[in-house]
Design a protein around this motif. Structure first.
Motif, PDB file in Angstrom:
ATOM      1  N   ASN A   1      33.597  51.444  51.542  1.00 36.37           N
ATOM      2  CA  ASN A   1      34.417  51.149  50.374  1.00 36.37           C
ATOM      3  C   ASN A   1      35.887  51.407  50.654  1.00 36.37           C
ATOM      4  OD1 ASN A   1      32.426  51.039  47.696  1.00 36.37           O
ATOM      5  ND2 ASN A   1      31.598  52.237  49.386  1.00 36.37           N
ATOM      6  N   ILE A   2      36.728  50.700  49.931  1.00 39.39           N
ATOM      7  CA  ILE A   2      38.159  50.994  49.889  1.00 39.39           C
ATOM      8  C   ILE A   2      38.504  51.348  48.443  1.00 39.39           C
ATOM      9  CG2 ILE A   2      40.485  50.101  50.242  1.00 39.39           C
ATOM     10  CD1 ILE A   2      39.361  48.153  52.280  1.00 39.39           C
ATOM     11  N   LEU A   3      39.028  52.540  48.235  1.00 41.76           N
ATOM     12  CA  LEU A   3      39.426  52.991  46.904  1.00 41.76           C
ATOM     13  C   LEU A   3      40.929  52.816  46.749  1.00 41.76           C
ATOM     14  CD1 LEU A   3      37.305  56.273  46.831  1.00 41.76           C
ATOM     15  CD2 LEU A   3      36.712  54.080  45.829  1.00 41.76           C
ATOM     16  N   LEU A   4      41.309  51.949  45.819  1.00 45.05           N
ATOM     17  CA  LEU A   4      42.715  51.655  45.591  1.00 45.05           C
ATOM     18  C   LEU A   4      43.151  52.205  44.236  1.00 45.05           C
ATOM     19  CD1 LEU A   4      41.200  48.746  46.710  1.00 45.05           C
ATOM     20  CD2 LEU A   4      43.585  48.357  47.268  1.00 45.05           C
ATOM     21  N   PRO A   5      44.430  52.558  44.082  1.00 42.75           N
ATOM     22  CA  PRO A   5      44.901  53.063  42.790  1.00 42.75           C
ATOM     23  C   PRO A   5      44.970  51.955  41.749  1.00 42.75           C
ATOM     24  CG  PRO A   5      46.731  52.867  44.325  1.00 42.75           C
ATOM     25  CD  PRO A   5      45.488  52.574  45.110  1.00 42.75           C
ATOM     26  N   LEU A   6      44.477  52.237  40.555  1.00 45.18           N
ATOM     27  CA  LEU A   6      44.588  51.304  39.440  1.00 45.18           C
ATOM     28  C   LEU A   6      45.948  51.535  38.782  1.00 45.18           C
ATOM     29  CD1 LEU A   6      43.169  49.182  37.633  1.00 45.18           C
ATOM     30  CD2 LEU A   6      42.339  51.080  36.246  1.00 45.18           C
ATOM     31  N   VAL A   7      46.872  50.642  39.024  1.00 44.90           N
ATOM     32  CA  VAL A   7      48.229  50.828  38.519  1.00 44.90           C
ATOM     33  C   VAL A   7      48.257  50.622  37.004  1.00 44.90           C
ATOM     34  CG1 VAL A   7      49.294  50.179  40.703  1.00 44.90           C
ATOM     35  CG2 VAL A   7      48.805  48.421  39.009  1.00 44.90           C
ATOM     36  N   ARG A   8      49.208  51.254  36.350  1.00 44.45           N
ATOM     37  CA  ARG A   8      49.271  51.253  34.894  1.00 44.45           C
ATOM     38  C   ARG A   8      49.518  49.857  34.329  1.00 44.45           C
ATOM     39  NH1 ARG A   8      49.297  56.455  33.194  1.00 44.45           N
ATOM     40  NH2 ARG A   8      49.810  58.031  34.770  1.00 44.45           N
ATOM     41  N   GLU A   9      50.174  48.984  35.096  1.00 52.71           N
ATOM     42  CA  GLU A   9      50.420  47.627  34.621  1.00 52.71           C
ATOM     43  C   GLU A   9      49.113  46.842  34.449  1.00 52.71           C
ATOM     44  OE1 GLU A   9      52.040  49.092  37.008  1.00 52.71           O
ATOM     45  OE2 GLU A   9      54.094  49.215  36.223  1.00 52.71           O
TER      46      GLU A   9
END
Length: 424
Positions: A220-228
């Motif tokens: 898996n690749i865990l990416l940040p969920l940006v506020r936009e």
């Protein structure tokens, strides 16, 4: 004594041939039942990478025919409103008694059927386009599901332009696929294989994860969920509650928070326990029920068949038993002889049966017959499974056989020698 039992079996070879044949057939069927049940049990008890105890997924819906724009309807105003509503939602849920933490995610919640896959190049290699599962998560995701990471700092990883990510290994602890993989700790950078060639910096790794109890571990690749990207309708909203507040939490939360969570065009649709939902959606009920039924049927028929067979054999050998007792054999000695004969017949049958099972296992016969089979490669099961299958199948048959033959052996040992010899 074993040599003597072999002579008895040989002298009664016509009768024993049918018993051995029955044992072979039963052993083979039981072998594949044990193989599949062991595989399912191993997969179920393996860690999935998430602690889902006392966790819930909350689903929000959007009212039909409502405009989300509050003024001129441009895209910028829409993004600001979504973020503000998401923050209000977050505060209200966090303040509810018993809620420990809340997180937002996309294609990341445990046991969800939907997923997002994409190809990446690992470090400087540009020849192998490796497909990974992508999970977009907020910072609290790791606290909600109690996921340990090697990253020194996750707070602020969603800052614009940082492009920081976390990765997870496969079952062997490597990062990649069957064709190309590298040690997890060696991965420093990932480059998207899409036209933008976006680069991501690996800041650490998390525990290996799988999408369901009976799935394999996938990188898996865990990416940040940006506020936009915050949108209450599109995101997966998960929360963890304290153990003391878990009782009747769904009912209480739904009743007390329904009105408070009517935010803008959004309203609360449902609240489900992740653990309970996983057992419903990730459990191959039909396959398991079929294996359970076959195994139970086998056990019952083995028991009845063996007790009937050895009851008949004992009655037919009354004179032999009486002669043994008359010549000084003890009642326990007679029982041991019958028990030993039973186990030796089973052992002979099991040697033939194990060869048949191993050879069938190397063909596609079971798959063509649509019989559920264990996916050993995905479960990390090696050749040691053959020994486990043999031990379990032989052990189960031995226990059933000894229980079934105990009463006929007991009755045989009780026969008075004079009576048995007179009958002859």
């Amino acid at each position: 004594m074993i040599r003597h039992i072999f002579k008895i079996i040989w002298n009664e070879r016509k009768t024993n041939a049918w018993i051995v044949l029955e044992y072979i057939l039963v052993f083979c069927v039981l072998w594949f039942c044990v193989d599949y049940l062991y595989y399912m049990g191993k997969c179920y008890w393996e860690p999935v990478g998430f602690d889902t105890k006392n966790t819930y997924v909350l689903e929000m819906q959007k009212k039909p025919d409502t405009s989300f724009n509050n003024t001129e309807g441009n895209g910028e105003t829409e993004v600001v409103d979504k973020q503000a509503l998401a923050q209000t939602f977050l505060n209200r849920v966090k303040n509810y008694p018993g809620v420990e933490n809340v997180c937002f995610s996309k294609w990341a919640a445990p046991f969800e059927r939907s997923s997002y896959m994409s190809g990446y190049y690992i470090d400087e290699d540009t020849t192998h386009n490796v497909t990974f599962r992508l999970r977009w998560v907020s910072e609290n995701f790791f606290d909600v599901f109690r996921i340990n990471t090697t990253a020194k700092e996750i707070s602020g990883w969603d800052a614009p332009g940082t492009n920081q990510i976390l990765i997870t290994p496969n079952r062997e602890g490597l990062f990649g696929n069957e064709e190309y993989s590298v040690p997890l700790e060696d991965v420093k950078k990932l480059t998207s294989s899409t036209s933008d060639r976006k680069e991501h910096t690996v800041i650490g790794s998390a525990e290996k994860m799988k999408d369901g109890y009976f799935n394999s571990y996938f990188c898996n690749i865990l990416l940040p969920l940006v506020r936009e990207e915050y949108d209450l309708r599109e995101m997966q909203i998960c929360l963890r509650v304290s153990p003391g507040a878990d009782k009747d939490f769904e009912e209480r939360f739904t009743k007390e928070m329904r009105e408070q969570l009517m935010l803008g065009p959004y309203f609360m649709s449902s609240l489900k326990s992740i653990d309970k939902n996983a057992r419903i959606t990730n459990w191959p009920t039909d396959d398991l029920n079929g294996i359970y039924a076959i195994t139970a049927f086998l056990i019952l028929n083995i028991f009845l068949g063996i007790i009937g067979t050895f009851w008949y054999r004992t009655q037919a050998r009354r004179s032999e038993v009486g002669l043994r007792l008359a010549l000084g054999s003890t009642r326990w000695g007679v029982k041991k002889l019958i028990f030993g004969e039973t186990l030796l017949l089973l052992f002979i049958a099991s040697i033939v049966g194990v060869n048949i099972c191993i050879n069938i296992g190397h063909t596609e016969l079971l798959e063509l017959l649509d019989i559920p089979i264990a996916n050993r490669m995905d479960a990390g099961i090696g050749n040691e499974q053959e020994f486990i299958n043999y031990a379990l199948a032989f052990g189960l048959l031995a226990v059933i056989s000894l229980i079934a033959v105990w009463y006929p052996a007991r009755q045989a040992a009780k026969i008075p020698p004079a009576e048995a010899l007179r009958d002859e």
